[in-house]
Design an enzyme around this catalytic site. Structure first.
Site, short mmCIF file in Angstrom:
data_model
loop_
_atom_site.label_atom_id
_atom_site.label_comp_id
_atom_site.label_asym_id
_atom_site.label_seq_id
_atom_site.Cartn_x
_atom_site.Cartn_y
_atom_site.Cartn_z
N SER A 155 -36.07 18.44 -47.77
CA SER A 155 -37.05 17.54 -48.38
C SER A 155 -37.93 17.00 -47.26
CB SER A 155 -36.32 16.39 -49.07
OG SER A 155 -37.18 15.33 -49.43
N TYR A 168 -29.99 9.65 -49.37
CA TYR A 168 -30.69 10.91 -49.60
C TYR A 168 -31.31 11.41 -48.29
CZ TYR A 168 -33.93 14.16 -51.99
OH TYR A 168 -34.64 15.26 -52.43
#
Length: 278
Positions: A155, A168
């Protein structure tokens, strides 16, 4: 004209919907057969509805409509034995393994001092340990095949620090460490390992009430429309778009899976609309 991954077999995790389904479809469109797995169940710490069996069935339908073979199994990437069993069954049926898309992931929110032990552990177990499990299960098959391509989904949060999603961020940074280490360890076996780094993608992971509340806490619930939220997402990107589409990531996965990138390994491929430039 042959497809770009004609005759290859791809293993895709989190394949029931969203990016995973898109990756499976794009690879199938270019000639690959698919081994697809998904949890198709809810994880308690995830604040949006996750995929269900009907979603995985729809992935199967769409792949078969392309006249490609697919073996689809319910499996949790947190459970190594179950994941390995599903992959082994798929390879036994389809004959080999060439491509791995370690895509399965979850999303939740909270500042580092507010996150519960469960929220942190679930995030690491799915988004980091689950990627390791996927690689570990696939490596013997890729070695037996004489090489292949492994694509790990990270990401922009694997490059940047982003508040409210520290667990995350930690997991996605960890994926980069896995990718680089695997790329070195597996190079002599002609197994290439790369990571993709999307900005926000237009899937159920962000298009839900919990994410909207995170981005627009100042607005009443009925004011948190997709258009309004899109403006706030767009502020993170350099290009004037709120998010990319799943196929934009799938096209990057396809390139990394294909022989067009046959000597590319250890790459962090950003599909981020310039987010990491800001």
């Amino acid at each position: 004209m042959a497809g770009r991954v004609e005759g290859k077999v791809a293993f895709v995790t989190g394949a029931a919907r969203g990016q995973g389904r898109s990756h499976a479809l794009r690879l199938a469109q270019e000639g690959a057969d698919i081994i697809a797995v998904d949890l198709v169940d809810q994880i308690g710490s995830v604040p949006y509805d996750m995929a269900r069996p009907a979603d995985l069935e729809e992935t199967v339908r769409q792949i078969e409509a392309l006249d490609r073979r697919i073996v689809a199994k319910k499996a949790d990437v947190r459970d190594y034995d179950a994941l390995k069993g599903a992959l082994d069954e798929g390879v036994a049926e389809l004959g080999k393994l060439d491509i791995v898309s370690a895509n399965a992931g979850i999303f939740s929110f909270g500042t580092m001092d507010e996150l519960s032990e469960t929220e942190f552990d679930d995030m690491i177990d799915v988004n980091l340990k689950g990627v390791w499990h996927t690689a570990k299960a696939a490596i013997p098959h890729l070695k037996a095949n004489g090489g292949g391509s492994m694509i790990l989904t990270s990401s922009t949060a694997g490059i940047l620090a982003i508040p409210n999603i520290g667990h995350y961020v930690a997991a996605k940074h960890g994926v980069v460490g896995l990718m680089k280490t695997l790329a070195l360890e597996l190079a002599s076996d002609m197994i290439r390992v790369n990571s993709v780094h999307p900005t926000s993608v237009d899937t159920d992971m962000i298009q839900n009430a919990a994410t909207y509340a995170l981005f627009a806490p100042d607005l009443p619930e009925d004011g948190r429309t997709k258009d309004v939220i899109g403006e706030r997402f767009g502020a993170m990107n350099a290009l004037p778009i709120p998010w990319v589409e799943p196929v934009d990531i799938s096209n990057a996965v396809l390139w990394l899976a294909s022989d067009e990138s046959r000597y590319v390994t250890g790459l962090q491929l950003k599909v981020d609309a310039g987010q990491t430039l800001k």
